[in-house]
Design a protein around this motif. Structure first.
Motif, PDB file in Angstrom:
ATOM      1  N   ALA A   1     -68.185  50.188 -33.189  1.00  0.00           N
ATOM      2  CA  ALA A   1     -66.782  50.431 -33.535  1.00  0.00           C
ATOM      3  C   ALA A   1     -66.379  51.869 -33.207  1.00  0.00           C
ATOM      4  O   ALA A   1     -65.293  52.112 -32.668  1.00  0.00           O
ATOM      5  N   MET A   2     -67.262  52.818 -33.526  1.00  0.00           N
ATOM      6  CA  MET A   2     -66.955  54.222 -33.211  1.00  0.00           C
ATOM      7  C   MET A   2     -66.900  54.436 -31.700  1.00  0.00           C
ATOM      8  O   MET A   2     -66.040  55.140 -31.190  1.00  0.00           O
ATOM      9  N   GLY A   3     -67.792  53.797 -30.981  1.00  0.00           N
ATOM     10  CA  GLY A   3     -67.762  53.891 -29.526  1.00  0.00           C
ATOM     11  C   GLY A   3     -66.444  53.370 -28.964  1.00  0.00           C
ATOM     12  O   GLY A   3     -65.860  53.976 -28.061  1.00  0.00           O
ATOM     13  N   ALA A   4     -65.970  52.266 -29.507  1.00  0.00           N
ATOM     14  CA  ALA A   4     -64.694  51.705 -29.058  1.00  0.00           C
ATOM     15  C   ALA A   4     -63.541  52.660 -29.358  1.00  0.00           C
ATOM     16  O   ALA A   4     -62.654  52.862 -28.518  1.00  0.00           O
ATOM     17  N   ARG A   5     -63.569  53.267 -30.548  1.00  0.00           N
ATOM     18  CA  ARG A   5     -62.516  54.227 -30.908  1.00  0.00           C
ATOM     19  C   ARG A   5     -62.535  55.429 -29.990  1.00  0.00           C
ATOM     20  O   ARG A   5     -61.478  55.926 -29.564  1.00  0.00           O
ATOM     21  N   LEU A   6     -63.728  55.911 -29.652  1.00  0.00           N
ATOM     22  CA  LEU A   6     -63.829  57.058 -28.750  1.00  0.00           C
ATOM     23  C   LEU A   6     -63.329  56.708 -27.351  1.00  0.00           C
ATOM     24  O   LEU A   6     -62.636  57.504 -26.712  1.00  0.00           O
ATOM     25  N   ARG A   7     -63.688  55.505 -26.871  1.00  0.00           N
ATOM     26  CA  ARG A   7     -63.196  55.078 -25.548  1.00  0.00           C
ATOM     27  C   ARG A   7     -61.681  54.983 -25.537  1.00  0.00           C
ATOM     28  O   ARG A   7     -61.020  55.396 -24.583  1.00  0.00           O
ATOM     29  N   GLU A   8     -61.101  54.436 -26.610  1.00  0.00           N
ATOM     30  CA  GLU A   8     -59.643  54.340 -26.712  1.00  0.00           C
ATOM     31  C   GLU A   8     -59.005  55.728 -26.711  1.00  0.00           C
ATOM     32  O   GLU A   8     -58.007  55.960 -26.040  1.00  0.00           O
ATOM     33  N   ALA A   9     -59.592  56.640 -27.471  1.00  0.00           N
ATOM     34  CA  ALA A   9     -59.057  58.006 -27.533  1.00  0.00           C
ATOM     35  C   ALA A   9     -59.156  58.674 -26.170  1.00  0.00           C
ATOM     36  O   ALA A   9     -58.220  59.350 -25.725  1.00  0.00           O
ATOM     37  N   PHE A  10     -60.288  58.479 -25.491  1.00  0.00           N
ATOM     38  CA  PHE A  10     -60.462  59.077 -24.168  1.00  0.00           C
ATOM     39  C   PHE A  10     -59.469  58.490 -23.174  1.00  0.00           C
ATOM     40  O   PHE A  10     -58.864  59.209 -22.404  1.00  0.00           O
ATOM     41  N   THR A  11     -59.290  57.179 -23.222  1.00  0.00           N
ATOM     42  CA  THR A  11     -58.344  56.524 -22.320  1.00  0.00           C
ATOM     43  C   THR A  11     -56.937  57.046 -22.566  1.00  0.00           C
ATOM     44  O   THR A  11     -56.194  57.334 -21.634  1.00  0.00           O
ATOM     45  N   GLY A  12     -56.561  57.202 -23.815  1.00  0.00           N
ATOM     46  CA  GLY A  12     -55.247  57.742 -24.152  1.00  0.00           C
ATOM     47  C   GLY A  12     -55.074  59.166 -23.639  1.00  0.00           C
ATOM     48  O   GLY A  12     -54.025  59.530 -23.127  1.00  0.00           O
ATOM     49  N   ARG A  13     -56.131  59.967 -23.746  1.00  0.00           N
ATOM     50  CA  ARG A  13     -56.081  61.351 -23.264  1.00  0.00           C
ATOM     51  C   ARG A  13     -55.948  61.358 -21.744  1.00  0.00           C
ATOM     52  O   ARG A  13     -55.200  62.130 -21.191  1.00  0.00           O
TER      53      ARG A  13
END
Length: 87
Positions: free
Chosen positions: A70-82
């Motif tokens: 779940a944390m990995g998914a959140r980090l990927r989402e944050a990175f994609t948004g950035r």
């Protein structure tokens, strides 16, 4: 260390040259940096397991596989948004 030739399409070579120039480096250094810093899926799993073990041993925090995913998914989402904000 001996050199090796890597064949890529001209468009890829040209793109690598642009990226390298923008970073003030060479294509050779860019490719070397990529190879040294990019982990395989197995290396990522091993690193995650070592991190979970460290957290458990030093901080008493047990992180489950589900929490880690779940944390990995959140980090990927944050990175994609950035990345979207940069382009």
């Amino acid at each position: 260390m001996s050199d090796a030739m890597i064949r890529v399409p001209a468009e890829v070579r040209d793109r690598l040259a642009v990226i390298a120039e923008s970073r003030g480096t060479s294509i050779r250094s860019l490719v070397q940096e990529f190879a040294e810093s990019t982990l395989t899926a197995e290396e990522r799993r091993e690193r995650a397991e070592r991190t979970r073990a460290y957290l458990a041993e030093h901080f008493g925090v047990e992180v489950s596989e589900e929490e880690s995913a779940a944390m990995g998914a959140r980090l990927r989402e944050a990175f994609t948004g950035r990345q979207d904000a940069v382009t």
